[in-house]
Design a protein around this motif. Structure first.
Motif, short mmCIF file in Angstrom:
data_model
loop_
_atom_site.label_atom_id
_atom_site.label_comp_id
_atom_site.label_asym_id
_atom_site.label_seq_id
_atom_site.Cartn_x
_atom_site.Cartn_y
_atom_site.Cartn_z
N SER A 97 0.83 -1.21 0.00
CA SER A 97 0.00 0.00 0.00
C SER A 97 0.86 1.25 0.00
O SER A 97 1.88 1.35 0.70
N LEU A 98 0.47 2.24 -0.82
CA LEU A 98 1.15 3.52 -0.87
C LEU A 98 0.32 4.54 -0.10
O LEU A 98 -0.90 4.62 -0.28
N ASN A 99 0.97 5.34 0.72
CA ASN A 99 0.25 6.40 1.40
C ASN A 99 0.33 7.69 0.60
O ASN A 99 0.89 7.73 -0.50
N GLU A 100 -0.20 8.78 1.15
CA GLU A 100 -0.25 10.05 0.43
C GLU A 100 1.15 10.55 0.07
O GLU A 100 1.37 11.08 -1.03
N TYR A 101 2.09 10.40 0.97
CA TYR A 101 3.48 10.82 0.73
C TYR A 101 4.06 10.05 -0.46
O TYR A 101 4.66 10.64 -1.36
N ASP A 102 3.86 8.75 -0.47
CA ASP A 102 4.38 7.91 -1.56
C ASP A 102 3.76 8.29 -2.90
O ASP A 102 4.44 8.36 -3.93
N ILE A 103 2.44 8.54 -2.90
CA ILE A 103 1.73 8.87 -4.13
C ILE A 103 2.33 10.11 -4.78
O ILE A 103 2.62 10.14 -5.99
N ILE A 104 2.53 11.16 -4.00
CA ILE A 104 3.04 12.42 -4.54
C ILE A 104 4.44 12.24 -5.14
O ILE A 104 4.75 12.80 -6.21
N LEU A 105 5.27 11.44 -4.50
CA LEU A 105 6.62 11.22 -5.02
C LEU A 105 6.61 10.31 -6.24
O LEU A 105 7.39 10.51 -7.19
N GLU A 106 5.74 9.30 -6.25
CA GLU A 106 5.68 8.40 -7.40
C GLU A 106 5.22 9.13 -8.66
O GLU A 106 5.57 8.76 -9.78
N LEU A 107 4.42 10.18 -8.50
CA LEU A 107 3.94 10.94 -9.65
C LEU A 107 5.08 11.66 -10.37
O LEU A 107 4.89 12.14 -11.49
N LEU A 108 6.24 11.76 -9.75
CA LEU A 108 7.40 12.39 -10.38
C LEU A 108 8.18 11.41 -11.24
O LEU A 108 9.06 11.82 -12.01
N ASN A 109 7.87 10.13 -11.14
CA ASN A 109 8.62 9.08 -11.83
C ASN A 109 8.29 9.10 -13.33
O ASN A 109 7.12 9.02 -13.71
N ASP A 110 9.32 9.18 -14.17
CA ASP A 110 9.12 9.18 -15.62
C ASP A 110 8.39 7.93 -16.10
O ASP A 110 7.70 7.96 -17.12
N LYS A 111 8.52 6.86 -15.36
CA LYS A 111 7.91 5.58 -15.75
C LYS A 111 6.40 5.67 -15.85
O LYS A 111 5.78 4.94 -16.61
N TYR A 112 5.81 6.61 -15.11
CA TYR A 112 4.35 6.69 -15.06
C TYR A 112 3.80 7.91 -15.77
O TYR A 112 2.64 8.26 -15.58
N LYS A 113 4.62 8.55 -16.60
CA LYS A 113 4.16 9.72 -17.34
C LYS A 113 3.60 9.32 -18.70
O LYS A 113 4.13 8.44 -19.36
N LEU A 114 2.54 10.00 -19.10
CA LEU A 114 1.89 9.72 -20.37
C LEU A 114 2.44 10.59 -21.50
O LEU A 114 1.96 10.52 -22.63
N ASN A 115 3.39 11.44 -21.15
CA ASN A 115 4.16 12.20 -22.14
C ASN A 115 5.56 12.28 -21.59
O ASN A 115 5.97 13.30 -21.05
N SER A 116 6.29 11.19 -21.71
CA SER A 116 7.55 11.05 -21.00
C SER A 116 8.71 11.72 -21.73
O SER A 116 8.80 11.70 -22.96
#
Length: 483
Positions: free
Chosen positions: A317-336
């Motif tokens: 499980s990811l908490n709010e802190y993890d979510i915000i940091l994971e959103l910076l990961n290029d792996k999950y960008k739709l325009n990388s």
């Protein structure tokens, strides 16, 4: 070829082709508990209720739904919901698939070519067809607008490199701008072609260039999706076991699920109202600081509640802190874009129940340290506290995250588009696809029109490059004073 219309009373008319999404994959229907035929599921509140003789301590169960269902749907006299959607295509198979799986769509809001031959992946064919049928298409839009109390925005979903999405889409942008101008926001969800790999559409650089000019001239915000990133993210999900039900025959369905999830997530605070971001205008104004800087990137946090996407067995499980940091990961960008870039604005959506504000603040502070912002904007990250649907199953009540950002990665995408265009234009290759004869003057006229489009795109590239300087806003002020 898809899109939306936003209403200040949280009503949205969607002119969106969700052709490859079945009911289990369309987040808008799932969020509001709407069956494929438009029948609403009964709403049951999960709030704790108990009885007490003391009025101070008694708590009554919630009787009203917390979601605004008429944001995207119209309720009929038969107690069924119909999407505020216009479906347009010159080839009927995709729309037919949508209506067969989702009979909730209004058949009166569908426009198909009588011949059903498509636009031959040619912008010119789609644009000319649109000109010949503009009254019919605008009548469909006007009829849906009449059902809205106070519409404030349109959303158009389309591709930029084919025929219908680029040609008819470009015409609709012109028509909406001509009729509504600055009175309504026009935003688009635009899918860009693969840049690093070959394509079976040889004229896609021409189609993209022609469409880009209309996006720049007539759009207020463009959410950018590129096929390379969509495919990479889909493959990452499949490879890690996140989408066990997908096969090679449903590759496009995987990409559509990602786009549909983002499009629905962006409107979460409109459909589940809260004290912030209660209008589409407030969302767009947060991420689009000037009319020239309007191209937006998105990303999705891992293990978000994407329909038909389930976490693998070692899911943590990811908490709010993890979510915000994971959103910076290029792996999950739709325009990388993996090279260094500058951020102009960032809007993070953290969607769940009983969000931990302390963890959100921790995540924002850490993310600010990792991001590089342009010098004239505050290094701040705005956050939407999104609400989770009451129809989300107990097993899926995990946190979700979406990021919308305005950054300089668009320079890379637009520059590659210009480079591909130049490879064709310098040899005047395939110009006959856009002419009615082999007359030299007509060919030159087409090339001149292409060059005008290229110049418009070049100006946008230069604008994004210039915004990284300290004097960006100062130069604008000086120019205005001189004028």
């Amino acid at each position: 070829m898809p899109g939306y219309v936003q209403n200040k009373n949280n009503k949205i008319m969607e002119t969106n082709n969700q052709g490859n999404n079945n009911n289990s994959g369309w987040p808008l229907a799932l969020d509001h508990g709407i069956a494929p035929d438009g029948t609403p599921q009964p709403y049951v509140s999960d709030d704790v209720a108990f009885e007490s003789d003391n009025a101070e301590f008694s708590k009554k169960p919630q009787t009203q739904r917390p979601d605004v269902m008429d944001s995207f749907f119209t309720l009929s006299e038969q107690n069924k919901f119909t999407p505020r959607s216009i479906l347009i295509d010159l080839e009927p198979s995709v729309v037919n698939k949508a209506t067969s799986k989702l009979p909730m769509f209004n058949p009166r809001n569908i426009h198909l070519s009588e011949t059903g031959s498509g636009a031959a992946n040619n912008w010119q064919h789609g644009y000319v067809y649109g000109r010949n049928h503009e009254e019919e298409m605008m009548n469909l839009i006007d009829r849906e607008l009449d059902k809205c109390d106070n519409p404030s925005a349109f959303q158009l979903m389309h591709s930029v490199a084919g025929g219908t999405g680029s040609g008819v889409g470009s015409l609709l942008l012109e028509l909406l701008n001509d009729r509504y101008g600055s009175k309504k926001i026009v935003s688009t969800f635009s899918v860009f072609p693969s840049n690093d790999k070959t394509s079976d559409v040889v004229v896609q650089p021409y189609n993209t260039m022609l469409t880009l000019r209309r996006l720049i001239d007539f759009g207020d915000a463009t959410f950018v999706f590129d096929n390379d990133s969509l495919n990479a993210l889909g493959n990452a999900f499949i490879g890690s076991g996140l989408e066990r039900n997908l096969s090679s025959s449903t590759a496009f369905e995987s990409a559509n699920k990602l786009i549909a999830y983002v499009a629905a997530g962006i409107t979460n605070p409109l459909r589940f109202p809260s004290y912030m971001y209660s209008s589409y205008e407030s969302i767009i104004s947060t991420v689009v600081p000037t009319p020239e800087l309007k191209f937006l990137s998105t990303s999705i946090a891992p293990y978000s509640n994407i329909p038909n996407v389930v976490p693998n067995q070692n899911y943590v499980s990811l908490n709010e802190y993890d979510i915000i940091l994971e959103l910076l990961n290029d792996k999950y960008k739709l325009n990388s874009y993996k090279e260094p870039l500058k951020y102009i604005s960032v809007l993070d959506y953290v969607i769940g129940k009983n969000l931990n504000q302390k963890e959100i603040r921790r995540g924002i502070l850490k993310a600010q340290q990792r991001l590089s912002f342009v010098p004239w904007t505050p290094s701040s990250i705005s956050v939407v506290n999104g609400k989770q649907s009451a129809f989300t199953s107990q097993q899926e009540k995990r946190l979700s995250g979406i990021q919308v950002s305005n950054n300089t990665s668009i320079v890379h995408l637009l520059s590659k588009t210009v480079k591909q265009y130049d490879l064709l234009a310098k040899r005047a290759a395939y110009i006959n696809f856009y002419t009615t004869s082999n007359d030299a003057s007509e060919r030159q006229e087409v090339l001149d029109a292409f060059e005008e489009c290229k110049e418009t795109v070049r100006q946008t590239i230069d604008e994004y490059k210039a915004c990284s300087s300290d004097s960006y806003l100062g130069d604008d002020i000086i120019d205005e004073e001189m004028t």
